[in-house]
Design a protein around this motif. Structure first.
Motif: not given
Length: 122
Positions: A93-98, A111-115
Motif C-alpha cells: 500500500y502506497y501513500c499518495n499526495a498531490v 508524491y509517493w511513499g515507499k509503501g
C-alpha cells in the motif's frame, strides 16, 4: 524536501482489521489530495481510496463498505481504516499526495511513499 511516510502495515488474518497512517512532512504550501494506492504482484497499481481538500472521498469498488479514509489536516496525515480484510487485499500500500510544495505555488506535484506491506493470510 517533501516526504510521505507510511506505517501500520503488517500481517492479519482474514476478517481482521488494520489501520494505515501516512504523514506528509516538509515544506508544503497546500495539499490537494491524499490517498492510498495498492499494488499486488502481477497487477497494476490501483487507487484504493483518496480524500480531496473539500473532504470528499473516493473508494475503489472492491473496498467500499470495508475501508474508511480519513485525515488530520493539522498533521498532514491521512489514515486508512481497513476492516473485514480479505486475502485479496494483500498488497503493498502506497501513500499518495498531490500537493503544492512551498515555493512552487503554481504547480502541483505528485508524491509517493515507499509503501507498507499488508498481508492478509491465515
Amino acid at each position: 524536501q517533501v516526504q510521505l511516510v507510511e506505517s501500520g502495515g503488517g500481517l492479519v488474518q482474514p476478517g481482521g482489521s488494520l489501520r494505515l497512517s501516512c504523514a506528509a512532512s516538509g515544506s508544503i504550501f497546500s495539499i490537494n489530495s491524499m490517498g492510498w494506492y495498492r499494488q499486488a504482484p502481477g497487477k497494476e497499481r490501483e487507487l484504493v481510496a483518496n480524500i480531496i481538500s473539500s473532504g470528499s472521498t473516493n473508494y475503489a469498488d472492491s473496498v467500499k463498505g470495508r475501508f474508511t479514509i480519513s485525515r488530520d489536516n493539522a498533521k498532514n496525515t491521512v489514515y486508512l481504516q481497513m476492516n473485514g480484510l480479505l486475502p485479496e487485499d494483500t498488497a503493498v500500500y502506497y501513500c499518495n499526495a498531490v500537493l503544492v510544495p512551498n515555493g512552487s505555488r503554481n504547480r502541483y506535484s505528485n508524491y509517493w511513499g515507499k509503501g507498507t506491506l499488508v498481508t492478509v493470510s491465515s
